[in-house]
Design an enzyme around this catalytic site. Sequence first.
Site, PDB file in Angstrom:
ATOM      1  N   LYS A   1       0.750  -1.220   0.164  1.00 36.34           N
ATOM      2  CA  LYS A   1      -0.229   0.010  -0.102  1.00 36.34           C
ATOM      3  C   LYS A   1       0.990   1.092   0.031  1.00 36.34           C
ATOM      4  O   LYS A   1       2.135   1.171   0.519  1.00 36.34           O
ATOM      5  CB  LYS A   1      -0.863   0.118   1.217  1.00 36.34           C
ATOM      6  CG  LYS A   1      -2.133   0.793   1.220  1.00 36.34           C
ATOM      7  CD  LYS A   1      -3.149   0.103   0.515  1.00 36.34           C
ATOM      8  CE  LYS A   1      -4.428   1.052   0.579  1.00 36.34           C
ATOM      9  NZ  LYS A   1      -5.664   0.648  -0.004  1.00 36.34           N
TER      10      LYS A   1
ATOM     11  N   GLY B   1     -24.819   2.896   3.371  1.00 36.52           N
ATOM     12  CA  GLY B   1     -24.121   3.398   2.129  1.00 36.52           C
ATOM     13  C   GLY B   1     -24.368   2.944   0.858  1.00 36.52           C
ATOM     14  O   GLY B   1     -24.526   1.497   0.744  1.00 36.52           O
TER      15      GLY B   1
ATOM     16  N   GLY C   1     -23.094   4.124  -2.187  1.00 36.10           N
ATOM     17  CA  GLY C   1     -22.290   4.451  -3.246  1.00 36.10           C
ATOM     18  C   GLY C   1     -22.023   3.316  -4.241  1.00 36.10           C
ATOM     19  O   GLY C   1     -22.856   2.513  -4.529  1.00 36.10           O
TER      20      GLY C   1
HETATM   21  P1  NAD Z   1     -18.435   5.475  -2.224  1.00 34.90           P
HETATM   22  O1  NAD Z   1     -17.795   6.848  -2.060  1.00 34.90           O
HETATM   23  O2  NAD Z   1     -18.742   5.230  -3.702  1.00 34.90           O
HETATM   24  O3  NAD Z   1     -19.709   5.122  -1.460  1.00 34.90           O
HETATM   25  C1  NAD Z   1     -19.676   5.342  -0.064  1.00 34.90           C
HETATM   26  C2  NAD Z   1     -21.152   5.885   0.356  1.00 34.90           C
HETATM   27  O4  NAD Z   1     -21.042   6.034   1.647  1.00 34.90           O
HETATM   28  C3  NAD Z   1     -21.102   7.393   0.009  1.00 34.90           C
HETATM   29  O5  NAD Z   1     -22.585   7.306  -0.858  1.00 34.90           O
HETATM   30  C4  NAD Z   1     -21.295   8.093   1.267  1.00 34.90           C
HETATM   31  O6  NAD Z   1     -22.273   9.039   1.299  1.00 34.90           O
HETATM   32  C5  NAD Z   1     -21.753   7.166   2.380  1.00 34.90           C
HETATM   33  N1  NAD Z   1     -21.417   7.245   3.529  1.00 34.90           N
HETATM   34  C6  NAD Z   1     -20.574   7.912   4.056  1.00 34.90           C
HETATM   35  N2  NAD Z   1     -20.522   7.885   5.334  1.00 34.90           N
HETATM   36  C7  NAD Z   1     -21.699   7.237   5.689  1.00 34.90           C
HETATM   37  C8  NAD Z   1     -22.490   6.965   6.713  1.00 34.90           C
HETATM   38  N3  NAD Z   1     -21.914   7.157   8.013  1.00 34.90           N
HETATM   39  N4  NAD Z   1     -23.735   6.489   6.871  1.00 34.90           N
HETATM   40  C9  NAD Z   1     -24.297   5.935   5.824  1.00 34.90           C
HETATM   41  N5  NAD Z   1     -23.667   6.357   4.542  1.00 34.90           N
HETATM   42  C10 NAD Z   1     -22.387   6.868   4.626  1.00 34.90           C
HETATM   43  O7  NAD Z   1     -17.326   4.241  -1.821  1.00 34.90           O
HETATM   44  P2  NAD Z   1     -17.176   3.009  -2.113  1.00 34.90           P
HETATM   45  O8  NAD Z   1     -16.275   2.520  -3.386  1.00 34.90           O
HETATM   46  O9  NAD Z   1     -18.617   2.321  -2.462  1.00 34.90           O
HETATM   47  O10 NAD Z   1     -16.666   2.223  -1.020  1.00 34.90           O
HETATM   48  C11 NAD Z   1     -17.471   1.846   0.312  1.00 34.90           C
HETATM   49  C12 NAD Z   1     -16.740   1.008   1.317  1.00 34.90           C
HETATM   50  O11 NAD Z   1     -16.207  -0.331   0.649  1.00 34.90           O
HETATM   51  C13 NAD Z   1     -15.386   1.706   1.768  1.00 34.90           C
HETATM   52  O12 NAD Z   1     -15.407   1.346   3.070  1.00 34.90           O
HETATM   53  C14 NAD Z   1     -14.402   1.173   0.744  1.00 34.90           C
HETATM   54  O13 NAD Z   1     -13.038   1.318   1.437  1.00 34.90           O
HETATM   55  C15 NAD Z   1     -14.801  -0.427   0.640  1.00 34.90           C
HETATM   56  N6  NAD Z   1     -14.262  -0.825  -0.373  1.00 34.90           N
HETATM   57  C16 NAD Z   1     -14.435  -0.579  -1.591  1.00 34.90           C
HETATM   58  C17 NAD Z   1     -13.942  -1.449  -2.674  1.00 34.90           C
HETATM   59  C18 NAD Z   1     -14.340  -0.752  -4.106  1.00 34.90           C
HETATM   60  O14 NAD Z   1     -13.947  -1.566  -5.248  1.00 34.90           O
HETATM   61  N7  NAD Z   1     -14.836   0.294  -4.525  1.00 34.90           N
HETATM   62  C19 NAD Z   1     -13.271  -2.463  -2.572  1.00 34.90           C
HETATM   63  C20 NAD Z   1     -13.300  -2.902  -1.405  1.00 34.90           C
HETATM   64  C21 NAD Z   1     -13.579  -2.082  -0.078  1.00 34.90           C
END
Ligand code: NAD
Length: 354
Positions: free
Chosen positions: A81, A183, A185
């Site tokens: 990382k 969440g 997203g």
């Molecule tokens: P993203 O930014 O697209 O979505 C995150 C969402 O969570 C956003 O809509 C945000 O408004 C919402 N959010 C933030 N705080 C919140 C809360 N307290 N309560 C409710 N909603 C809240 O991010 P993502 O890519 O969807 O990632 C989400 C999680 O998954 C993160 O922890 C990330 O580290 C993990 N993750 C993502 C991936 C990937 O491929 N994108 C892979 C492994 C892990």
Amino acid sequence: MTAFWTEPDYDDHEIVHFVRDRVSGLTAIIAVHSTHLGPGAGGTRFWHYADPKDGLRDALRLSRGMSYKNAMAGLPMGGGKAVILADRNRTKTPEMLAAFGRAIDGLGGKYVTAEDVGISEADMVAVARETEFVTGLPTEASDDVGGDPGPFTAMGIFHGIKAAVAHKLRRESLEGVHVAIQGTGSVGGGVARLLARDGAKLTLSDIDEERAAALADQLGADHVASDAIMGVGCDVFSPNALGAILDDEGIARLDCAIVAGGANNQLARAHHGAMLAARDILYAPDYVINAGGIISVAMEYLCRRHGDPCDINEVRKRIAQIPTRLEQIWLESERSGETSDRVADAMAQKLIGR
Ligand code: NAD
């Protein structure tokens, strides 16, 4: 001098590379935890840390997490990382990204990078001008291997939730199974769509309430305020936003049989796995269930560099194996009485020869 080796998060990392480029102003740390299974792979985080020590801690912890995640996903990759220590204004210039690319290149392939928080696809393209040890690059066609890992992460979580429901609730179908999603997203939204297609009953939430409401409308789901989601009575709570949400207070509020979602580092502290088990809640270890994205990104790298098959169906096939690993973990947890997070850690450590 305090010895670096006694840092609590230092876990015999193979490389901790401190980068400083005076001309561009780049300050970065590249940590490679293990190359036992292959090059240390993991994204680059671009973040302002009030104290640079927190950046070091992130690089050490997250790179170890990547060793575990990649090993448990059956990938021929180790864990690494990088953290770019941004200034207060998060100034990011092409010169900084170029210097960062050269620093990666100097490690000769022991570290392979991709996007993480604060780093876009366009940034990765800039880094890739200086080094070939980059993945997560834009794809041309929708069925090319690679691109945004979010949908692949969602796919793995969907399979993982199905497996958890079969294991804990003895239900083979998701029809009518109630899942509360924190969440909506890239990952959470994708999980919701896949679950809705299989007839699950959904309650959605996001701090961006409009986002959750719009998706709920589309899918015929309910939505609640973000501070209410952890207390929703449901079969599965699926955290897909923040880490460290499973703390004393959060676990006490849960009203579910299963926790299975994609957020990284869900357990606030090591003992919170035991708290979940004491409440008879089945936990899908986060780095096992959320490996779909790294599977896609790693296969993109392997096919570009080593000519491995570039077949999207191969990526999907590997992601569909996530439940097998989860099942092994849960069965071993039941046999040994050890919590699922600890069982997963022990399996991962064995795979990386530790
Ligand atoms: P993203 O930014 O697209 O979505 C995150 C969402 O969570 C956003 O809509 C945000 O408004 C919402 N959010 C933030 N705080 C919140 C809360 N307290 N309560 C409710 N909603 C809240 O991010 P993502 O890519 O969807 O990632 C989400 C999680 O998954 C993160 O922890 C990330 O580290 C993990 N993750 C993502 C991936 C990937 O491929 N994108 C892979 C492994 C892990």
